[in-house]
Design an enzyme around this catalytic site. Structure first.
Site, short mmCIF file in Angstrom:
data_model
loop_
_atom_site.label_atom_id
_atom_site.label_comp_id
_atom_site.label_asym_id
_atom_site.label_seq_id
_atom_site.Cartn_x
_atom_site.Cartn_y
_atom_site.Cartn_z
N LEU A 1 0.82 -1.21 0.00
CA LEU A 1 0.00 0.00 0.00
C LEU A 1 0.85 1.26 0.00
O LEU A 1 0.44 2.30 -0.49
CB LEU A 1 -0.90 0.02 1.24
CG LEU A 1 -2.03 -1.00 1.30
CD1 LEU A 1 -2.66 -1.01 2.67
CD2 LEU A 1 -3.07 -0.70 0.22
N GLY A 2 2.01 1.16 0.57
CA GLY A 2 2.86 2.34 0.64
C GLY A 2 4.07 2.09 1.51
O GLY A 2 4.22 1.02 2.10
N GLY B 1 6.34 3.99 4.46
CA GLY B 1 6.50 5.12 5.38
C GLY B 1 7.81 5.03 6.11
O GLY B 1 8.61 4.12 5.86
N GLY B 2 8.05 5.97 6.98
CA GLY B 2 9.29 6.01 7.74
C GLY B 2 9.47 4.83 8.67
O GLY B 2 10.59 4.46 9.01
N PHE B 3 8.38 4.21 9.08
CA PHE B 3 8.49 3.07 9.99
C PHE B 3 8.58 1.74 9.24
O PHE B 3 8.75 0.70 9.85
CB PHE B 3 7.28 3.02 10.94
CG PHE B 3 7.16 4.21 11.84
CD1 PHE B 3 8.15 4.46 12.79
CD2 PHE B 3 6.08 5.06 11.76
CE1 PHE B 3 8.05 5.55 13.64
CE2 PHE B 3 5.97 6.15 12.61
CZ PHE B 3 6.96 6.40 13.54
N GLY B 4 8.40 1.79 7.93
CA GLY B 4 8.47 0.56 7.14
C GLY B 4 7.32 0.48 6.16
O GLY B 4 6.44 1.33 6.14
N PRO B 5 7.35 -0.57 5.29
CA PRO B 5 6.30 -0.71 4.28
C PRO B 5 4.97 -1.19 4.88
O PRO B 5 4.95 -1.81 5.94
CB PRO B 5 6.86 -1.78 3.33
CG PRO B 5 7.81 -2.57 4.17
CD PRO B 5 8.36 -1.62 5.19
N VAL B 6 3.88 -0.87 4.17
CA VAL B 6 2.54 -1.29 4.60
C VAL B 6 1.93 -2.16 3.51
O VAL B 6 2.00 -1.82 2.33
CB VAL B 6 1.62 -0.07 4.85
CG1 VAL B 6 0.26 -0.51 5.34
CG2 VAL B 6 2.24 0.88 5.85
N ASP C 1 3.38 12.69 14.91
CA ASP C 1 3.51 12.64 13.45
C ASP C 1 2.16 12.86 12.78
O ASP C 1 1.76 12.11 11.90
CB ASP C 1 4.14 11.30 13.03
CG ASP C 1 4.76 11.35 11.63
OD1 ASP C 1 4.92 12.48 11.09
OD2 ASP C 1 5.07 10.29 11.08
N1 LIG Z 1 -4.90 0.86 7.77
C1 LIG Z 1 -4.65 1.22 6.51
N2 LIG Z 1 -5.56 1.03 5.54
C2 LIG Z 1 -5.31 1.40 4.28
N3 LIG Z 1 -4.18 2.00 3.87
C3 LIG Z 1 -3.23 2.23 4.77
C4 LIG Z 1 -3.40 1.85 6.14
N4 LIG Z 1 -2.28 2.22 6.81
C5 LIG Z 1 -1.46 2.79 5.92
N5 LIG Z 1 -2.01 2.80 4.68
C6 LIG Z 1 -1.42 3.33 3.45
O1 LIG Z 1 -0.03 3.08 3.45
C7 LIG Z 1 0.70 4.28 3.22
C8 LIG Z 1 1.95 4.25 4.02
O2 LIG Z 1 1.64 4.37 5.38
P1 LIG Z 1 2.71 4.73 6.46
O3 LIG Z 1 3.72 3.65 6.59
O4 LIG Z 1 2.00 5.12 7.70
O5 LIG Z 1 3.51 5.94 5.84
P2 LIG Z 1 3.23 7.49 5.89
O6 LIG Z 1 2.13 7.74 6.87
O7 LIG Z 1 4.54 8.06 6.31
O8 LIG Z 1 2.85 7.86 4.49
C9 LIG Z 1 -0.24 5.42 3.64
O9 LIG Z 1 -0.02 6.55 2.86
C10 LIG Z 1 -1.61 4.83 3.38
O10 LIG Z 1 -2.08 5.19 2.09
#
Ligand SMILES: Nc1ncnc2c1ncn2[C@@H]1O[C@H](COP(=O)(O)OP(=O)(O)O)[C@@H](O)[C@H]1O
Ligand SMILES: *[C@@H]1O[C@H](CO)[C@@H](O)[C@H](O)[C@H]1NC(C)=O
Ligand SMILES: *[C@@H]1O[C@H](CO)[C@@H](O)[C@H](O)[C@H]1NC(C)=O
Ligand SMILES: *[C@@H]1O[C@H](CO)[C@@H](O)[C@H](O)[C@H]1NC(C)=O
Ligand SMILES: *[C@@H]1O[C@H](CO)[C@@H](O)[C@H](O)[C@H]1NC(C)=O
Ligand SMILES: *[C@@H]1O[C@H](CO)[C@@H](O)[C@H](O)[C@H]1NC(C)=O
Ligand SMILES: [Mg+2]
Length: 379
Positions: free
Chosen positions: A68-69, A71-76, A187
């Site tokens: 999905l993306g 972020g600074g803490f790792g991939p989602v 954050d």
């Molecule tokens: N619970 C979730 N449901 C759907 N998408 C999510 C969820 N958590 C995170 N994401 C997606 O994953 C991306 C990366 O999230 P994250 O690691 O928190 O990085 P950041 O907040 O720094 O962009 C977010 O921009 C969001 O679109």
């Protein structure tokens, strides 16, 4: 002789049995106390520990299509449980070397935070060094996906944006004041505001900052976790955080929602490098309607409601933390249409201007500005 030994052995056996039983009882009690301390006495049965094979199955081996993306803490990753429930799994990058037990306890505490404007933490998974958080999946992405996009921005009406602002304020108020643990988010930003199927806002990544800097005291942290453009000056430079640094980030967020552009990094605002300076100048000169996203203005003229929102945002981003309102004051101001709002003092970073020779070259889009920084600081 036998007449003496047999009762003695019998008494000894009884004593040993009784002692063993007592010890077991105490152990049970200690166990129960721990659970009480963790706040598990209530309805927390929905919290789940997943094993690694369940996570692999849910994310189809962390497939790229399911990402999905980052972020600074790792991939989602997006995932699906055998019962059909959709989840989002955050694979934590580097971790503070916490053991499984500490991680488990920390995550359980975070899972206790429940509010309709917070993303629900469903469970976690720990496999050796690797730690993962399992969240409810939200289908409509994050706020940044909408407000910073030329065309998608038009999908968000002023009413929807107001609901997002108010819901986010309620979520933060809960974290700061009404939850059993007092949580400073550290954050708050558009990509951490997720949207449910009805476009209601849900704050994500709360409680994470604390986990990534477990050894801090009195809000003076060794590790700065935050995002450029949203960080209060005292946090960015001194590492000092408080509920007022969250209020600052919230103020930036309101301005971005109104204006439809990122605070810094992507755009130039006339001869200002950030939205705060630009907003402050327009406000001081009584030209605040120019700040409002044009796709909102075509729908209706800039309203008093919008002006009040800008006023509240500017109160939140004031340079001096003590001048900023608390989230309960923010919620009160947002919910009233008649309450007289204080006059804001100048915001932080308002004097950052573009040098004359730079002014002609447009700022390069730079994705680093949206990344969470999680860097160790010397003290
Ligand atoms: N619970 C979730 N449901 C759907 N998408 C999510 C969820 N958590 C995170 N994401 C997606 O994953 C991306 C990366 O999230 P994250 O690691 O928190 O990085 P950041 O907040 O720094 O962009 C977010 O921009 C969001 O679109
Ligand atoms: C726990 O949840 C169930 C349903 O989910 C509910 O019926 C029950 O009242 C709750 N108990 C407490 C103590 O909250
Ligand atoms: C993981 O959990 C599932 C369900 O609880 C179980 O069937 C499976 O055997 C477990 N796998 C491992 C490797 O422990
Ligand atoms: C996941 O990986 C394992 C081994 O690496 C493999 O056996 C399995 O088929 C994979 N699953 C999918 C859905 O690709
Ligand atoms: C939000 O999600 C719902 C359900 O997934 C969908 O019907 C709706 O169109 C989405 N809204 C936007 C603005 O994308
Ligand atoms: C935390 O900091 C204190 C002193 O500031 C130190 O004694 C302790 O070992 C540290 N704990 C960890 C886990 O780093
Ligand atoms: Mg996030």
């Amino acid at each position: 002789m036998m007449a003496v030994v047999i009762p003695l052995v019998g008494a000894l056996t009884c004593f040993i049995l009784w002692f063993g039983w007592m010890r077991r009882d105490r152990k049970v009690n200690i166990h129960r106390d721990e659970e009480l301390e963790l706040g598990l006495e209530g309805n927390n049965s929905e919290f789940t520990f997943f094993n690694f094979s369940q996570v692999l199955e849910a994310t189809i081996n962390f497939s790229v299509e399911n990402k999905l993306g980052q972020g600074g803490f790792g991939p989602v990753y997006k995932g699906k449980l055998p019962d059909g429930l959709e989840i989002a799994i955050k694979r934590l990058a580097s971790h503070s070397g916490q053991g499984f037990r500490e991680f488990k306890n920390e995550v359980r505490l975070i899972a206790k935070l429940q509010h309709r404007n917070l993303v629900r933490l469903i469970g976690c998974c720990s496999q050796g060094e690797e730690k993962m958080l399992v969240y409810e999946y939200l289908p409509n992405k994050s706020l940044d996906f909408f407000i910073f996009d030329e065309t998608r921005r038009t999908l968000l009406s002023w009413n929807q944006r107001l609901i997002i602002i108010e819901g986010t304020a309620q979520g933060l108020l809960y974290l700061h004041k009404h939850s059993r643990l007092r949580v400073i988010h550290r954050d708050v930003k558009a990509s951490n505001i997720l949207l449910d199927s009805e476009m209601n806002p849900k704050i994500s990544d709360f409680g994470l900052a604390k986990m990534f800097s477990s050894n801090d005291s009195e809000g003076n942290t060794k590790r700065v976790v935050g995002t450029y453009g949203y960080m209060a000056p005292e946090y960015a430079s001194e590492g000092l955080y408080s509920i007022k640094s969250d209020v600052f980030s919230f103020g930036v967020l309101i301005l971005e929602i109104l204006n439809g552009k990122r605070n810094s990094g992507f755009h130039q605002y006339k001869d200002f490098l950030n939205l705060l300076g630009y907003a402050w100048q327009l406000w001081s000169e009584g030209r605040w309607p120019e700040l409002v996203d044009t796709s909102l203005v075509t729908e209706s003229h800039p309203t008093l409601e919008m002006m009040r929102c800008i006023n509240i945002a500017l109160l939140c981003v004031q340079e001096n933390a003590a001048d900023r309102p608390t989230m309960s004051e923010v919620v009160a101001m947002l919910s009233s249409t008649s309450m007289v709002l204080p006059t804001p003092k100048h915001p932080a970073y308002f004097h950052v201007r573009v040098a004359k020779e730079e002014a002609s070259t447009s700022a390069e889009p730079c994705s680093v500005y949206d990344m969470t920084i999680s860097s160790p600081r010397g003290r």
